[in-house]
Design a protein around this motif. Structure first.
Motif, PDB file in Angstrom:
ATOM      1  N   ASP A   1       6.525  -2.323 -10.246  1.00 20.43           N
ATOM      2  CA  ASP A   1       6.251  -1.084  -9.198  1.00 20.43           C
ATOM      3  C   ASP A   1       5.451  -0.093 -10.075  1.00 20.43           C
ATOM      4  N   LEU A   2       6.103   0.054 -11.075  1.00 20.16           N
ATOM      5  CA  LEU A   2       5.602   1.435 -12.083  1.00 20.16           C
ATOM      6  C   LEU A   2       4.396   0.963 -12.492  1.00 20.16           C
ATOM      7  N   VAL A   3       3.820   0.028 -12.996  1.00 20.36           N
ATOM      8  CA  VAL A   3       2.515  -0.345 -13.469  1.00 20.36           C
ATOM      9  C   VAL A   3       1.756  -0.805 -12.179  1.00 20.36           C
ATOM     10  N   GLY A   4       2.225  -0.833 -10.880  1.00 22.19           N
ATOM     11  CA  GLY A   4       1.350  -1.209  -9.891  1.00 22.19           C
ATOM     12  C   GLY A   4       0.837  -2.604 -10.028  1.00 22.19           C
ATOM     13  N   LEU A   5       1.724  -3.683 -10.283  1.00 20.55           N
ATOM     14  CA  LEU A   5       1.334  -4.959 -10.203  1.00 20.55           C
ATOM     15  C   LEU A   5       2.246  -5.865  -9.636  1.00 20.55           C
ATOM     16  N   GLU A   6       2.940  -5.424  -8.712  1.00 24.27           N
ATOM     17  CA  GLU A   6       3.993  -6.184  -7.997  1.00 24.27           C
ATOM     18  C   GLU A   6       3.186  -7.234  -7.347  1.00 24.27           C
ATOM     19  N   GLY A   7       2.217  -7.162  -6.917  1.00 25.31           N
ATOM     20  CA  GLY A   7       1.221  -8.175  -6.106  1.00 25.31           C
ATOM     21  C   GLY A   7       0.795  -9.209  -7.163  1.00 25.31           C
ATOM     22  N   ARG A   8       0.679  -8.980  -8.505  1.00 20.54           N
ATOM     23  CA  ARG A   8       0.016  -9.818  -9.379  1.00 20.54           C
ATOM     24  C   ARG A   8       0.890 -10.395 -10.409  1.00 20.54           C
ATOM     25  N   ARG A   9       2.202 -10.229 -10.147  1.00 16.04           N
ATOM     26  CA  ARG A   9       3.225 -10.979 -10.999  1.00 16.04           C
ATOM     27  C   ARG A   9       2.936 -12.308 -11.505  1.00 16.04           C
ATOM     28  N   THR A  10       2.490 -13.079 -10.615  1.00 12.89           N
ATOM     29  CA  THR A  10       2.324 -14.727 -11.156  1.00 12.89           C
ATOM     30  C   THR A  10       0.912 -14.940 -11.627  1.00 12.89           C
ATOM     31  N   HIS A  11       0.067 -13.888 -11.815  1.00 14.51           N
ATOM     32  CA  HIS A  11      -1.105 -14.245 -12.312  1.00 14.51           C
ATOM     33  C   HIS A  11      -1.147 -14.304 -13.925  1.00 14.51           C
ATOM     34  N   ARG A  12      -1.975 -15.102 -14.278  1.00 19.12           N
ATOM     35  CA  ARG A  12      -2.095 -15.160 -15.804  1.00 19.12           C
ATOM     36  C   ARG A  12      -2.998 -14.385 -16.489  1.00 19.12           C
ATOM     37  N   PRO A  13      -2.985 -14.115 -17.634  1.00 18.13           N
ATOM     38  CA  PRO A  13      -4.088 -13.010 -18.309  1.00 18.13           C
ATOM     39  C   PRO A  13      -5.487 -13.092 -17.995  1.00 18.13           C
ATOM     40  N   ASP A  14      -5.921 -14.356 -17.833  1.00 16.55           N
ATOM     41  CA  ASP A  14      -7.547 -14.711 -17.508  1.00 16.55           C
ATOM     42  C   ASP A  14      -7.855 -14.403 -15.830  1.00 16.55           C
ATOM     43  N   GLU A  15      -6.664 -14.233 -15.202  1.00 10.61           N
ATOM     44  CA  GLU A  15      -6.915 -13.815 -13.677  1.00 10.61           C
ATOM     45  C   GLU A  15      -6.674 -12.196 -13.774  1.00 10.61           C
ATOM     46  N   LEU A  16      -6.555 -11.511 -14.647  1.00 12.84           N
ATOM     47  CA  LEU A  16      -6.258 -10.035 -14.626  1.00 12.84           C
ATOM     48  C   LEU A  16      -7.290  -9.318 -15.166  1.00 12.84           C
ATOM     49  N   SER A  17      -7.827  -8.269 -14.756  1.00  7.14           N
ATOM     50  CA  SER A  17      -8.720  -7.270 -15.338  1.00  7.14           C
ATOM     51  C   SER A  17      -8.191  -6.678 -16.716  1.00  7.14           C
ATOM     52  N   GLY A  18      -9.049  -6.168 -17.375  1.00  9.05           N
ATOM     53  CA  GLY A  18      -8.598  -5.585 -18.743  1.00  9.05           C
ATOM     54  C   GLY A  18      -7.251  -4.181 -18.623  1.00  9.05           C
ATOM     55  N   GLY A  19      -7.788  -3.737 -17.492  1.00  6.12           N
ATOM     56  CA  GLY A  19      -6.843  -2.644 -17.474  1.00  6.12           C
ATOM     57  C   GLY A  19      -5.491  -3.272 -16.793  1.00  6.12           C
ATOM     58  N   GLU A  20      -5.368  -4.240 -15.992  1.00  3.70           N
ATOM     59  CA  GLU A  20      -4.179  -4.717 -15.500  1.00  3.70           C
ATOM     60  C   GLU A  20      -3.399  -5.706 -16.810  1.00  3.70           C
TER      61      GLU A  20
END
Length: 251
Positions: A134-153
């Motif tokens: 919740d603090l880092v704003g990634l609750e909806g991305r918790r199951t994503h692997r690094p290659d599915e995330l932006s650099g900021g994420e």
């Protein structure tokens, strides 16, 4: 466990020399300062000024040639390798320019990694994990692997990982160096919020005046020495301070 109020980290006459003889490089040359509990400090300096060397020694990732680092009243030079590892694990969190995520693990698995390495069960951190996501704003991305995330994420995941075990001290080495201006600003706000919320002693190495402007205090290094420090500087004032030091031959 929180460190006692006062000075969280103290360094006394730190010297670091790489190599020997005429080719020896004096990366740190008698650095002494303290980092108060709960304060956000930025360390600035030109390439080769010693700022990353200082950060690595503060975190017990490197050893000084001479001098002392005292964390929570403990002199790091008096600790065995095992106790130093435990000190880092229990009291410190690290955030680097390169995110250092495990590519085959999800965001939440990467965040939980320090606990798993320490032999703890992930279930122990269920509440803490949700709080950090919740603090880092990634609750909806918790199951994503690094290659599915932006650099900021990815950097947000790295920050949450550093904060998982509620460290007293957060050490950040160019945490916005690989990010665009907008995303970098978001990461700085996140580090600032974390420092305030958890009263962590945050020490950040940066070359970016805008990044340093988020800190309570800025320490300027040149040729392995502290040449200036100040509190409450704006980015413009930091740039002016850097220009002054460069004109005096200390940049």
């Amino acid at each position: 466990m929180r460190l006692d109020s006062g000075i969280a980290v103290e360094v006394l006459d730190l010297v670091k020399v790489y190599g020997e003889g005429p080719t020896a490089v004096r990366a740190l040359d008698g650095v002494s300062t303290g980092f108060p509990t709960g304060e956000f400090t930025a360390i600035m300096g030109a390439s080769g000024s010693g700022k990353s060397t200082l950060l690595h020694i503060l975190g017990g990732l490197d050893k000084p040639t001479s001098g002392r680092v005292i964390v929570g009243g403990q002199d790091l030079s008096g600790l065995s390798d095992r106790k130093l590892t435990l000190m880092r694990r229990e009291r410190m969190g690290f955030v680097f320019q390169f995110f250092n995520l495990i590519p085959t693990l999800s965001a939440e698995e990467n965040i939980l990694l320090p606990a798993l390495i320490a032999g703890e069960r992930a279930s122990k951190y269920e509440g803490r994990l949700s709080e950090l996501l919740d603090l880092v704003g990634l609750e909806g991305r918790r199951t994503h692997r690094p290659d599915e995330l932006s650099g900021g994420e990815q950097q947000r995941v790295a920050i949450a990982r550093a904060l998982l075990r509620n460290p007293d001290i957060v050490l950040a080495d160019e945490p916005t160096g690989n990010l665009d201006s907008r995303t970098g600003g978001e990461i700085l706000s996140l580090l600032r919020e974390s420092a305030s919320r958890y009263r962590q002693t945050t020490i950040m190495v940066t070359h970016d005046a805008r990044a340093a402007g988020t800190a309570d205090r800025v320490i300027f290094l040149a040729d392995g020495r502290i040449v200036s420090e100040a509190r409450g500087l704006s980015p413009d004032e930091i740039l002016e301070r850097i220009k002054t030091l460069e004109s005096a031959g200390q940049g």
